[in-house]
Design an enzyme around this catalytic site. Structure first.
Site, PDB file in Angstrom:
ATOM      1  N   LYS A 212     -35.082 -71.572 -77.359  1.00 46.36           N
ATOM      2  CA  LYS A 212     -35.364 -72.061 -78.706  1.00 46.36           C
ATOM      3  C   LYS A 212     -36.877 -72.121 -78.933  1.00 46.36           C
ATOM      4  O   LYS A 212     -37.607 -72.663 -78.109  1.00 46.36           O
ATOM      5  CB  LYS A 212     -34.755 -73.453 -78.898  1.00 46.36           C
ATOM      6  CG  LYS A 212     -35.036 -74.087 -80.249  1.00 46.36           C
ATOM      7  CD  LYS A 212     -34.404 -75.461 -80.332  1.00 46.36           C
ATOM      8  CE  LYS A 212     -34.806 -76.178 -81.607  1.00 46.36           C
ATOM      9  NZ  LYS A 212     -36.238 -76.546 -81.617  1.00 46.36           N
ATOM     10  N   SER A 234     -37.461 -70.714 -84.446  1.00 48.58           N
ATOM     11  CA  SER A 234     -37.752 -72.122 -84.736  1.00 48.58           C
ATOM     12  C   SER A 234     -39.222 -72.425 -84.494  1.00 48.58           C
ATOM     13  O   SER A 234     -39.815 -71.927 -83.532  1.00 48.58           O
ATOM     14  CB  SER A 234     -36.897 -73.018 -83.834  1.00 48.58           C
ATOM     15  OG  SER A 234     -37.233 -74.383 -84.007  1.00 48.58           O
ATOM     16  N   HIS A 236     -39.936 -75.714 -84.278  1.00 45.28           N
ATOM     17  CA  HIS A 236     -39.678 -77.112 -83.904  1.00 45.28           C
ATOM     18  C   HIS A 236     -39.749 -78.036 -85.123  1.00 45.28           C
ATOM     19  O   HIS A 236     -40.277 -79.144 -85.066  1.00 45.28           O
ATOM     20  CB  HIS A 236     -40.662 -77.587 -82.830  1.00 45.28           C
ATOM     21  CG  HIS A 236     -40.065 -78.591 -81.879  1.00 45.28           C
ATOM     22  ND1 HIS A 236     -39.403 -78.233 -80.722  1.00 45.28           N
ATOM     23  CD2 HIS A 236     -40.015 -79.942 -81.901  1.00 45.28           C
ATOM     24  CE1 HIS A 236     -38.995 -79.315 -80.087  1.00 45.28           C
ATOM     25  NE2 HIS A 236     -39.348 -80.364 -80.790  1.00 45.28           N
ATOM     26  N   ARG A 239     -43.110 -79.598 -86.185  1.00 48.53           N
ATOM     27  CA  ARG A 239     -43.580 -80.814 -85.523  1.00 48.53           C
ATOM     28  C   ARG A 239     -44.597 -80.571 -84.408  1.00 48.53           C
ATOM     29  O   ARG A 239     -45.094 -81.531 -83.821  1.00 48.53           O
ATOM     30  CB  ARG A 239     -42.380 -81.589 -84.963  1.00 48.53           C
ATOM     31  CG  ARG A 239     -41.491 -82.131 -86.063  1.00 48.53           C
ATOM     32  CD  ARG A 239     -40.197 -82.727 -85.549  1.00 48.53           C
ATOM     33  NE  ARG A 239     -40.386 -83.812 -84.598  1.00 48.53           N
ATOM     34  CZ  ARG A 239     -40.787 -85.029 -84.919  1.00 48.53           C
ATOM     35  NH1 ARG A 239     -41.072 -85.318 -86.176  1.00 48.53           N
ATOM     36  NH2 ARG A 239     -40.899 -85.966 -84.003  1.00 48.53           N
ATOM     37  N   ASP A 267     -33.400 -72.379 -87.338  1.00 45.64           N
ATOM     38  CA  ASP A 267     -33.443 -73.716 -87.933  1.00 45.64           C
ATOM     39  C   ASP A 267     -34.727 -73.854 -88.741  1.00 45.64           C
ATOM     40  O   ASP A 267     -35.495 -72.911 -88.881  1.00 45.64           O
ATOM     41  CB  ASP A 267     -33.305 -74.813 -86.866  1.00 45.64           C
ATOM     42  CG  ASP A 267     -34.514 -74.919 -85.937  1.00 45.64           C
ATOM     43  OD1 ASP A 267     -35.534 -74.237 -86.159  1.00 45.64           O
ATOM     44  OD2 ASP A 267     -34.445 -75.696 -84.967  1.00 45.64           O
ATOM     45  N   GLY A 268     -34.934 -75.038 -89.301  1.00 42.70           N
ATOM     46  CA  GLY A 268     -36.162 -75.308 -90.033  1.00 42.70           C
ATOM     47  C   GLY A 268     -35.996 -75.257 -91.536  1.00 42.70           C
ATOM     48  O   GLY A 268     -35.918 -74.185 -92.129  1.00 42.70           O
ATOM     49  N   GLY A 269     -35.905 -76.432 -92.166  1.00 41.58           N
ATOM     50  CA  GLY A 269     -35.863 -76.506 -93.619  1.00 41.58           C
ATOM     51  C   GLY A 269     -34.526 -76.193 -94.248  1.00 41.58           C
ATOM     52  O   GLY A 269     -34.428 -76.073 -95.465  1.00 41.58           O
ATOM     53  N   ILE A 270     -33.478 -76.071 -93.454  1.00 36.93           N
ATOM     54  CA  ILE A 270     -32.140 -75.788 -93.996  1.00 36.93           C
ATOM     55  C   ILE A 270     -31.532 -77.102 -94.482  1.00 36.93           C
ATOM     56  O   ILE A 270     -31.376 -78.045 -93.710  1.00 36.93           O
ATOM     57  CB  ILE A 270     -31.259 -75.118 -92.927  1.00 36.93           C
ATOM     58  CG1 ILE A 270     -31.848 -73.752 -92.561  1.00 36.93           C
ATOM     59  CG2 ILE A 270     -29.823 -74.980 -93.410  1.00 36.93           C
ATOM     60  CD1 ILE A 270     -31.227 -73.106 -91.353  1.00 36.93           C
ATOM     61  N   ARG A 271     -31.228 -77.151 -95.750  1.00 32.59           N
ATOM     62  CA  ARG A 271     -30.799 -78.412 -96.357  1.00 32.59           C
ATOM     63  C   ARG A 271     -29.443 -78.336 -97.068  1.00 32.59           C
ATOM     64  O   ARG A 271     -28.897 -79.364 -97.464  1.00 32.59           O
ATOM     65  CB  ARG A 271     -31.850 -78.887 -97.380  1.00 32.59           C
ATOM     66  CG  ARG A 271     -33.222 -79.176 -96.770  1.00 32.59           C
ATOM     67  CD  ARG A 271     -33.194 -80.414 -95.912  1.00 32.59           C
ATOM     68  NE  ARG A 271     -34.499 -80.733 -95.356  1.00 32.59           N
ATOM     69  CZ  ARG A 271     -34.928 -80.354 -94.154  1.00 32.59           C
ATOM     70  NH1 ARG A 271     -34.124 -79.638 -93.358  1.00 32.59           N
ATOM     71  NH2 ARG A 271     -36.120 -80.686 -93.717  1.00 32.59           N
TER      72      ARG A 271
END
Length: 339
Positions: A212, A234, A236, A239, A267-271
């Site tokens: 990851k 990703s 992270h 962060r 991942d990252g910003g998936i809402r």
């Protein structure tokens, strides 16, 4: 329990750590690491959301996709949704501590299994946090995937062996945690890995191995070359390094380069379910979700977690209907228009 109740409860329980904003975009929590924010100016956190907004959906309504199927197979398991809980630890210093680490791990692993998907558990600045995830995975019959911080070689391999002992479905390292400030603050050494070190780690286990934190073509190629089963595109959650691209900005080129050789998650910003659909259309096999499900777990425990997971899966299914996608396999770039 209503969704508004879950969010209000989470806002109270996570006070001082997460504001549970109407739009979780990283603006109010810039620089709050530890906490739920993004590193520095929070530009990487914000870039993740902005990258998904660069794509619009081509609406189609003359087709047979009346009741789409959101199931897929991954890590040898049939899943009801392409949404996987991302690995997260640090209840006390990131989320406020209203749930103990063991409670949080049990909620996300158990609720994911009950829903028909799988949770990844994390490693953290307190070494016992990894064990909390393992205990939850063991309790639920090995239905989970522990992800290890990029520690010293012997520590990673020891943790992999522990994952094997509890019957985990897969195991991995979130190499994007190499610069995580919370690890440094707690005196837990982490850092980058060489190709040779990664090969040693991959060869130490028969479990499918996940890396990851891949954000470039060269590292995606390297991962494929050394036999890694799955990568996660990703940063992270923004962060660890300010001013990176959003994950949707780099996902298509990585898919084009290695998508026929390894599994690719993102991942990252998936809402929302619409964001999930965009990720799949850009070539991801599935997505990881963190902040929305963290908030759900703190606000409503297992019930709240499954409620938010169901909400986003329903959004995905509705978006599939209105783009003519009858199954996950049907989703491709033809449903996207880049702004």
């Amino acid at each position: 329990m209503e969704l508004a109740e879950v969010y209000n409860s989470a806002r109270e329980k996570m006070k001082g750590y997460c504001r549970v904003c109407p739009v979780c975009n990283g603006v109010a929590c810039r620089g709050e690491v530890p906490g739920m924010g993004g590193a520095g100016r929070g530009a990487s956190f914000e870039a993740n959301l902005a990258a998904w907004s660069k794509y619009q959906l081509e609406m189609r309504t003359i087709h047979q996709a009346k009741d789409p199927n959101t199931e897929l197979e991954l890590f040898g398991q049939k899943l009801t949704t392409p949404i996987i809980k991302a690995p997260v630890t640090g209840s006390t210093y990131n989320m406020g501590g209203s749930l103990r680490e063991e409670e949080y791990a049990n909620i996300v692993v158990g609720a994911s299994k009950e829903f028909g998907t799988i949770a990844m558990t994390g490693d953290g600045a307190d070494p016992t946090m990894y064990n909390s995830g393992l205990e939850a995975i063991s309790e639920f019959g090995g239905f989970g995937i522990p992800i290890i911080k990029p520690r010293e070689q012997k520590e990673i391999i020891r943790r992999i062996q522990l994952a094997e002992e509890v019957g985990a479905q897969a195991v991995g390292v979130d190499i994007d945690g190499a610069g995580l400030i919370t690890m440094a603050l707690k005196g837990q050494p982490v850092g980058p890995k060489t190709k040779e070190e990664l090969e040693e780690i991959v060869n130490s286990t028969e479990l499918p191995f996940i890396l990851k934190g891949v954000m470039t073509l060269d590292e995606a190629r390297l991962a494929a070359e050394i036999g890694i089963d799955t990568i996660v595109v990703s940063n992270h959650g923004g962060r660890v390094l300010d001013s990176t691209p959003g994950t949707a900005d780099v996902l298509p080129e990585i898919v084009s380069e290695v998508g026929d050789r390894i599994n690719i998650l993102v991942d990252g910003g998936i809402r929302s379910g619409v964001d999930v659909l965009k990720a799949l259309a850009l070539g991801a096999d599935a997505v990881l979700l963190a902040r929305p499900l963290i908030i759900a777990a703190f606000g409503g425990e297992k019930e709240g977690f499954k409620m938010v997971l169901d909400k986003i899966t329903i959004e995905l299914k509705k978006a599939m209907i209105l783009t003519g996608c009858n199954s996950i396999a049907d989703i491709d770039g033809n449903i996207l228009r880049k702004v």
